[in-house]
Design a protein around this motif. Structure first.
Motif, PDB file in Angstrom:
ATOM      1  N   ASN A  12       0.848  -1.192   0.000  1.00 20.09           N
ATOM      2  CA  ASN A  12       0.000   0.000   0.000  1.00 20.09           C
ATOM      3  C   ASN A  12       0.882   1.239   0.000  1.00 20.09           C
ATOM      4  O   ASN A  12       1.703   1.407   0.895  1.00 20.09           O
ATOM      5  CB  ASN A  12      -0.913   0.013   1.226  1.00 20.09           C
ATOM      6  CG  ASN A  12      -1.943  -1.084   1.169  1.00 20.09           C
ATOM      7  OD1 ASN A  12      -2.523  -1.333   0.120  1.00 20.09           O
ATOM      8  ND2 ASN A  12      -2.169  -1.752   2.287  1.00 20.09           N
ATOM      9  N   CYS A  13       0.713   2.068  -0.996  1.00 20.52           N
ATOM     10  CA  CYS A  13       1.501   3.293  -1.134  1.00 20.52           C
ATOM     11  C   CYS A  13       0.679   4.501  -0.704  1.00 20.52           C
ATOM     12  O   CYS A  13      -0.549   4.492  -0.797  1.00 20.52           O
ATOM     13  CB  CYS A  13       1.936   3.488  -2.589  1.00 20.52           C
ATOM     14  SG  CYS A  13       3.004   2.176  -3.210  1.00 20.52           S
ATOM     15  N   THR A  14       1.373   5.537  -0.266  1.00 21.63           N
ATOM     16  CA  THR A  14       0.688   6.792   0.030  1.00 21.63           C
ATOM     17  C   THR A  14       0.250   7.431  -1.282  1.00 21.63           C
ATOM     18  O   THR A  14       0.759   7.095  -2.349  1.00 21.63           O
ATOM     19  CB  THR A  14       1.605   7.774   0.777  1.00 21.63           C
ATOM     20  OG1 THR A  14       2.690   8.138  -0.090  1.00 21.63           O
ATOM     21  CG2 THR A  14       2.137   7.164   2.068  1.00 21.63           C
ATOM     22  N   LEU A  15      -0.669   8.353  -1.196  1.00 22.78           N
ATOM     23  CA  LEU A  15      -1.155   9.040  -2.392  1.00 22.78           C
ATOM     24  C   LEU A  15      -0.273  10.222  -2.775  1.00 22.78           C
ATOM     25  O   LEU A  15      -0.550  10.898  -3.763  1.00 22.78           O
ATOM     26  CB  LEU A  15      -2.596   9.506  -2.187  1.00 22.78           C
ATOM     27  CG  LEU A  15      -3.617   8.385  -2.017  1.00 22.78           C
ATOM     28  CD1 LEU A  15      -5.004   8.962  -1.763  1.00 22.78           C
ATOM     29  CD2 LEU A  15      -3.630   7.470  -3.232  1.00 22.78           C
ATOM     30  N   SER A  16       0.782  10.469  -2.020  1.00 20.67           N
ATOM     31  CA  SER A  16       1.669  11.579  -2.366  1.00 20.67           C
ATOM     32  C   SER A  16       2.385  11.277  -3.673  1.00 20.67           C
ATOM     33  O   SER A  16       2.579  10.116  -4.041  1.00 20.67           O
ATOM     34  CB  SER A  16       2.669  11.843  -1.241  1.00 20.67           C
ATOM     35  OG  SER A  16       3.513  10.725  -1.089  1.00 20.67           O
ATOM     36  N   CYS A 100       6.867   2.370  -4.283  1.00 22.03           N
ATOM     37  CA  CYS A 100       5.913   3.476  -4.296  1.00 22.03           C
ATOM     38  C   CYS A 100       6.456   4.802  -4.817  1.00 22.03           C
ATOM     39  O   CYS A 100       5.733   5.531  -5.477  1.00 22.03           O
ATOM     40  CB  CYS A 100       5.380   3.694  -2.880  1.00 22.03           C
ATOM     41  SG  CYS A 100       4.552   2.248  -2.199  1.00 22.03           S
ATOM     42  N   HIS A 101       7.706   5.121  -4.484  1.00 26.09           N
ATOM     43  CA  HIS A 101       8.202   6.454  -4.776  1.00 26.09           C
ATOM     44  C   HIS A 101       9.689   6.454  -5.128  1.00 26.09           C
ATOM     45  O   HIS A 101      10.434   5.566  -4.725  1.00 26.09           O
ATOM     46  CB  HIS A 101       7.988   7.390  -3.567  1.00 26.09           C
ATOM     47  CG  HIS A 101       6.569   7.497  -3.143  1.00 26.09           C
ATOM     48  ND1 HIS A 101       5.621   8.140  -3.898  1.00 26.09           N
ATOM     49  CD2 HIS A 101       5.927   7.033  -2.052  1.00 26.09           C
ATOM     50  CE1 HIS A 101       4.453   8.064  -3.290  1.00 26.09           C
ATOM     51  NE2 HIS A 101       4.610   7.392  -2.161  1.00 26.09           N
TER      52      HIS A 101
END
Length: 114
Positions: A12-16, A100-101
């Motif tokens: 699960n990744c952050t929405l940033s 994620c980033h």
């Protein structure tokens, strides 16, 4: 569910939305307007062109938009800035990515051009 094929499945990744930028200034610390800028991934020679500036004199080197082919990797990238037909910025960065980033591992926040 982790099927062993995609090490990022089930993460699960952050929405940033992450991006890495550089401030381009002259010797008097004034923002420099580039006529063209792009980033080259050294390992693959991919040329990445991101549109627009964040603020005057601040340019995006790389963003999460490049993540799909870069997850769980790291590489050197060169930011190239052109003004009046001449390269005035040629700066190397080391950038990594997880599932994620993207993240800048090494490289300056500001570069001074003469």
């Amino acid at each position: 569910k982790d099927d062993g094929v995609d090490s990022c499945s089930g993460i699960n990744c952050t929405l940033s939305f992450a991006y890495i930028s550089i401030n381009v200034q002259d010797i008097n610390k004034n923002a420099v307007s580039l006529s063209e800028f792009y980033t080259i991934r050294k390992g693959t020679n991919d040329t990445i062109r991101l549109n627009g500036t964040i603020t005057s004199g601040t340019y995006t080197i790389l963003s999460d938009s490049y993540l799909s082919g870069f997850k769980n990797q790291s590489d050197y990238f060169r930011f190239i800035g052109v003004k009046n037909g001449q390269i005035v910025v040629d700066q190397e960065f080391f950038i990594s990515a997880d599932c994620c980033h993207i993240k800048k591992e090494a490289g300056p926040d500001t570069v001074i051009v003469s």
